[in-house]
Enzyme design. Sequence first.
Site, PDB file in Angstrom:
ATOM      1  N   CYS B 130       0.762  -1.169   0.012  1.00  0.00           N
ATOM      2  CA  CYS B 130      -0.120  -0.091  -0.030  1.00  0.00           C
ATOM      3  C   CYS B 130       0.728   1.342  -0.082  1.00  0.00           C
ATOM      4  CB  CYS B 130      -1.027   0.137   1.560  1.00  0.00           C
ATOM      5  SG  CYS B 130      -0.375  -0.523   2.545  1.00  0.00           S
ATOM      6  N   TYR B 131       2.221   1.129   0.286  1.00  0.00           N
ATOM      7  CA  TYR B 131       2.978   2.317   0.413  1.00  0.00           C
ATOM      8  C   TYR B 131       4.415   2.055  -0.414  1.00  0.00           C
ATOM      9  CZ  TYR B 131      -0.006   4.516   4.131  1.00  0.00           C
ATOM     10  OH  TYR B 131      -1.028   5.129   4.540  1.00  0.00           O
TER      11      TYR B 131
END
Lengths: 134, 383
Positions: B130-131
Amino acid sequence: MIQKRYKLKFSEENLQESVAYILVSKFNIQPNILRAEVRDDGGVMVLEMKGRQEDIDASVVYLSDAGISIKAFDKQILKDLDKCTDCGACISVCPTKCFTPDPATWEIVLNYDKCIACGACLNACPFQALTLPL
Amino acid sequence: MKTYVEINERIRQKKAVVYTAEEVIDLVRSKGAEKAAEKVDVVTTGTFGAMCSSGAFLNFGHSDPPIRMTDVRLNGVEAYGGLAAVDTYIGATATRENGGEFGYGGGHVIEELIAGNRVRLRAWGPGTDCYVRKDIDTYITLDDINEAYLFNPRNCYQNYASATNTLDRTLYTYMGKLLPRMKNVTYSTSGQLSPLLNDPHLETIGGGTRIFLGGGEGYVAWQGTQYNVNAPERNGVPTSGARTLALIGDMKQMDREYVRGMEMYRYGTSLAIGVGIPIPILNADVMKRAAISDEELYTNLVDYSVTEKSRAILGQYSYAELRSGSIDHEGHKIRTSPLSSYRKARQVAEKLKDWIENGEFLLTEPTFKLPTSGEVKPLEVRR
């Protein structure tokens, strides 16, 4: 009699001149060496001369002719007014009591006449407001 | 007897009578506390000094692609990487490695942000689904970032010992440069202007009290760390470290005039902050306490060359004597240095007074009282 402060710079050629002796014997000056150091780029001396105006003037010409760089040095410590917060940390570390608070405003006033350029205040200032350019 | 509601009504009508804690001393001396309490609505206090236990929460916003920052540097100073992806906390005493001749630390970063300067943000993260981004190198300003607020776990120490040094060498301490053989004494307070010396038992100051913090509005968030109510008192005021406050305030309202990075040589970096707390004059007792003067406020003198926690007390001196430039210690004159700016403390108290007189700053009744018990426990070294 007047009193004046100068910053002298010596090169390798004149580093060993006995400035104080010459000033006393030739010009009747009372010299007071406030600070002297030999650095990689030559020697630096902070010198106070006490004597008659014309004798001091003649001394300056003599030293200058001898190849020594000599400049009036009457604001030894530079105070950055933007950085200074007038906290007063400098007051009690100064051996000649240069820093005094204005009793009305509590601004810390620097009395240059008393300053002997020792640098004791420099690392006492938490805001790095004081410098001694030699 | 006055209430917060009545005082605020007078503030709204710009009719409030406001004195600084310094100005009110003579009034109470000449009129007495009863009469002065009828006349005065608010007394403003102020202080400007080193408050090491201070720092800022910042939210940078998300880059594209986003990063979960676990290792964060602001102008080379380490900030905490253990919060959510782009939240951090930068503490006043965090110091940059290779900072040059003078130390540069979190306090300086906070000052630069408030001054509107560009600050370099470098951060690294693990890179996750997600990052995805693993590092970032950019510049931020206070305007660019989302939230920025000071949250200081311990400010406004109620009283603090003055310092000297009995050794034959100079000591460089958080109480400044201490010359050998007791050649000087340092102390840090605004004394008769200091917030917690003017309301010593926190009758009016509590959780939720609106204050002046760094040039903007802030609040008392909680009791400060090392909160202690058991200090010995003289004239009804503690003579050693006692109550403390945890403060919070929006950095975007702040002014560099009241927030400055500091470096105490060979100790480290810190932050000097201007704090002002209004004291509503609810009754004559509050009035009397807020009118205390430097002649009546005392602090201990301790020897900073003793490295054990329990330092012997060498004496007790009034702030009037300390502020006079020298104290008389066993027949010797010792020169003194304040470390806290009285000029700026006054400026803070005056500014807060202006706000209140102009109807721009209303007082808040505390939403909760700060503790009436509490002492400082030592840390035992266990094996």
